[in-house]
Design a protein around this motif. Structure first.
Motif, PDB file in Angstrom:
ATOM      1  N   SER A  21       0.803  -1.223   0.000  1.00 53.35           N
ATOM      2  CA  SER A  21       0.000   0.000   0.000  1.00 53.35           C
ATOM      3  C   SER A  21       0.836   1.274   0.000  1.00 53.35           C
ATOM      4  N   VAL A  22       2.151   1.137   0.105  1.00 53.12           N
ATOM      5  CA  VAL A  22       3.029   2.310   0.137  1.00 53.12           C
ATOM      6  C   VAL A  22       3.086   2.955  -1.245  1.00 53.12           C
ATOM      7  N   GLU A  23       2.951   4.266  -1.295  1.00 57.30           N
ATOM      8  CA  GLU A  23       2.989   5.010  -2.549  1.00 57.30           C
ATOM      9  C   GLU A  23       3.982   6.164  -2.449  1.00 57.30           C
ATOM     10  N   LYS A  24       4.573   6.523  -3.583  1.00 56.98           N
ATOM     11  CA  LYS A  24       5.394   7.718  -3.648  1.00 56.98           C
ATOM     12  C   LYS A  24       4.493   8.925  -3.861  1.00 56.98           C
ATOM     13  N   VAL A  25       4.753   9.983  -3.088  1.00 58.37           N
ATOM     14  CA  VAL A  25       3.939  11.197  -3.188  1.00 58.37           C
ATOM     15  C   VAL A  25       4.626  12.246  -4.049  1.00 58.37           C
ATOM     16  N   ALA A  26       5.894  12.520  -3.732  1.00 58.48           N
ATOM     17  CA  ALA A  26       6.610  13.576  -4.441  1.00 58.48           C
ATOM     18  C   ALA A  26       8.098  13.445  -4.191  1.00 58.48           C
ATOM     19  N   GLU A  27       8.877  14.080  -5.054  1.00 58.18           N
ATOM     20  CA  GLU A  27      10.316  14.195  -4.846  1.00 58.18           C
ATOM     21  C   GLU A  27      10.582  15.498  -4.093  1.00 58.18           C
ATOM     22  N   ASN A  28      11.407  15.423  -3.084  1.00 56.87           N
ATOM     23  CA  ASN A  28      11.673  16.554  -2.217  1.00 56.87           C
ATOM     24  C   ASN A  28      13.181  16.734  -2.099  1.00 56.87           C
ATOM     25  N   ARG A  29      13.603  17.658  -1.264  1.00 60.16           N
ATOM     26  CA  ARG A  29      15.007  17.799  -0.909  1.00 60.16           C
ATOM     27  C   ARG A  29      15.208  17.203   0.478  1.00 60.16           C
ATOM     28  N   VAL A  30      16.426  17.228   0.962  1.00 62.01           N
ATOM     29  CA  VAL A  30      16.703  16.742   2.309  1.00 62.01           C
ATOM     30  C   VAL A  30      15.841  17.514   3.301  1.00 62.01           C
ATOM     31  N   ALA A  31      15.151  16.797   4.178  1.00 60.64           N
ATOM     32  CA  ALA A  31      14.249  17.414   5.152  1.00 60.64           C
ATOM     33  C   ALA A  31      14.430  16.754   6.510  1.00 60.64           C
ATOM     34  N   ASP A  32      14.189  17.546   7.577  1.00 59.31           N
ATOM     35  CA  ASP A  32      14.309  17.005   8.923  1.00 59.31           C
ATOM     36  C   ASP A  32      13.032  17.176   9.731  1.00 59.31           C
ATOM     37  N   GLY A  33      11.993  17.756   9.158  1.00 59.36           N
ATOM     38  CA  GLY A  33      10.758  17.911   9.904  1.00 59.36           C
ATOM     39  C   GLY A  33       9.614  18.360   9.024  1.00 59.36           C
ATOM     40  N   TYR A  34       8.429  17.824   9.313  1.00 63.61           N
ATOM     41  CA  TYR A  34       7.195  18.261   8.659  1.00 63.61           C
ATOM     42  C   TYR A  34       6.280  18.876   9.712  1.00 63.61           C
TER      43      TYR A  34
END
Length: 334
Positions: A241-254
């Motif tokens: 059920s895992v899906e890719k949402v988007a390509e991002n940059r390095v992140a440490d918090g949402y």
């Protein structure tokens, strides 16, 4: 709005405007693990001095089950609780027996209301529980494991915790990603780069999906909350059920704002980015003082609290620096 003599990571904002931060025990012993931040920027141990009294030098004499060992994040919910996530691994190394836990503190009484202990099936010795989010009804909590790569789901009522997507590609670091700060690759003196697995975590605006990303990664993944919480769910069914949402940059918090936008920290750019409803990502704020923006919390008035943990300046990467790094808590108006 506040400055600290040691590295800060997590920040929480209660419904009444009270503010809390935590200091992980990474490179040096810390006098306080969880603190309330007063209006003048000073701090006080929270919920009391005793819970913050664990020390490296006396670890064999202090019960890690009833004391903070190495707190990584703090989150306030809408029901009057402060949640403290303690991976129980000093210096981000091996988890101490009995130390990995989630602690719920009643903000009305300033007392610990319940402790959820995680055994080795949930928090193995090489794990590092990193961040936490809750479903809107408060029934389930979801955590990332940046040490080994996994998600952990907790049934708040029963106390049963389940480890899922252990070593799954979506929760593991991306070997093609090289973290860079100050215009150059970030490496330890022996040449090793940061290898942090699942870290950032948040729910979708409608609460139907759980999203996450490895810190040493660029892809945002998601899985339906309904799939995670199904009584008959299996490791295989969740993985499918895992899906890719988007390509991002390095992140440490949402951080999901009340208006539905998703804030994303960007340590490589000393910035905070924002993803709109259409998936477009733009820069919200960028400032050279925001060295390794880490965690965020939304105040009742809509302002956002932001910690800068300055990971690139600690002695993992700059051994000549003194133990401990001065860090900051900022206020951002999105």
């Amino acid at each position: 709005m506040a400055a600290f003599d040691q590295e800060v990571t997590g920040v929480a904002a209660a419904q009444d405007g009270r503010m809390f931060v935590n200091f992980p025990r990474w490179n040096a012993d810390v006098p306080i693990s969880v603190a309330e931040v007063r209006r003048d920027g000073s701090i006080a141990a929270y919920p009391n001095v005793e819970w913050n009294s664990w020390r490296n030098s006396s670890s064999s004499q202090i019960d890690p089950r009833t004391h903070f060992v190495n707190v990584q994040s703090v989150v306030a919910d809408k029901k009057g609780n402060l949640w403290v996530l303690d991976p129980g691994a000093p210096n981000a190394e091996k988890v101490l027996p009995g130390a990995a836990k989630l602690v719920r503190i009643d903000l009305a009484t300033n007392q610990v209301a319940r402790t959820y202990a995680f055994d080795e099936t949930v928090a193995p010795a090489d794990s590092y529980l990193n961040d936490i989010r809750f479903t809107a009804d408060g029934r389930y909590a979801f955590m990332t494991d940046s040490g080994r790569g996994a998600l952990v789901m907790l049934d708040i009522e029963s106390g049963v915790a389940t480890r899922v997507l252990d070593r799954h590609p979506s929760t593991m670091m991306d070997p093609t990603v090289l973290v860079a700060t100050d215009g150059r690759p970030l490496r330890r003196p022996d040449g090793r780069q940061p290898m942090f697995h699942a870290d950032s975590i948040e729910l979708s605006a409608d609460g139907q999906y759980l999203l996450w990303q490895a810190l040493t990664g660029k892809t945002i993944y998601r899985v339906p909350v309904a799939q995670l919480t199904r009584p008959d769910a299996t490791s295989d069914s969740i993985a499918r059920s895992v899906e890719k949402v988007a390509e991002n940059r390095v992140a440490d918090g949402y951080l999901r704002l009340r208006d539905g936008r998703l804030l994303i920290t960007a340590p490589e750019e000393n910035a905070v980015r924002v993803m709109g409803p259409d998936g477009t990502v733009t820069t919200l704020v960028q400032d050279r003082r925001l060295r390794w923006p880490d965690s965020m919390a939304e105040l009742p008035d809509g302002q956002v609290l932001l910690t800068t943990s300055r990971i690139q300046d600690n002695d993992w990467f700059k051994p000549d620096n003194r133990p401990g790094v001065a860090t900051q808590l900022w206020r951002v108006r999105p």
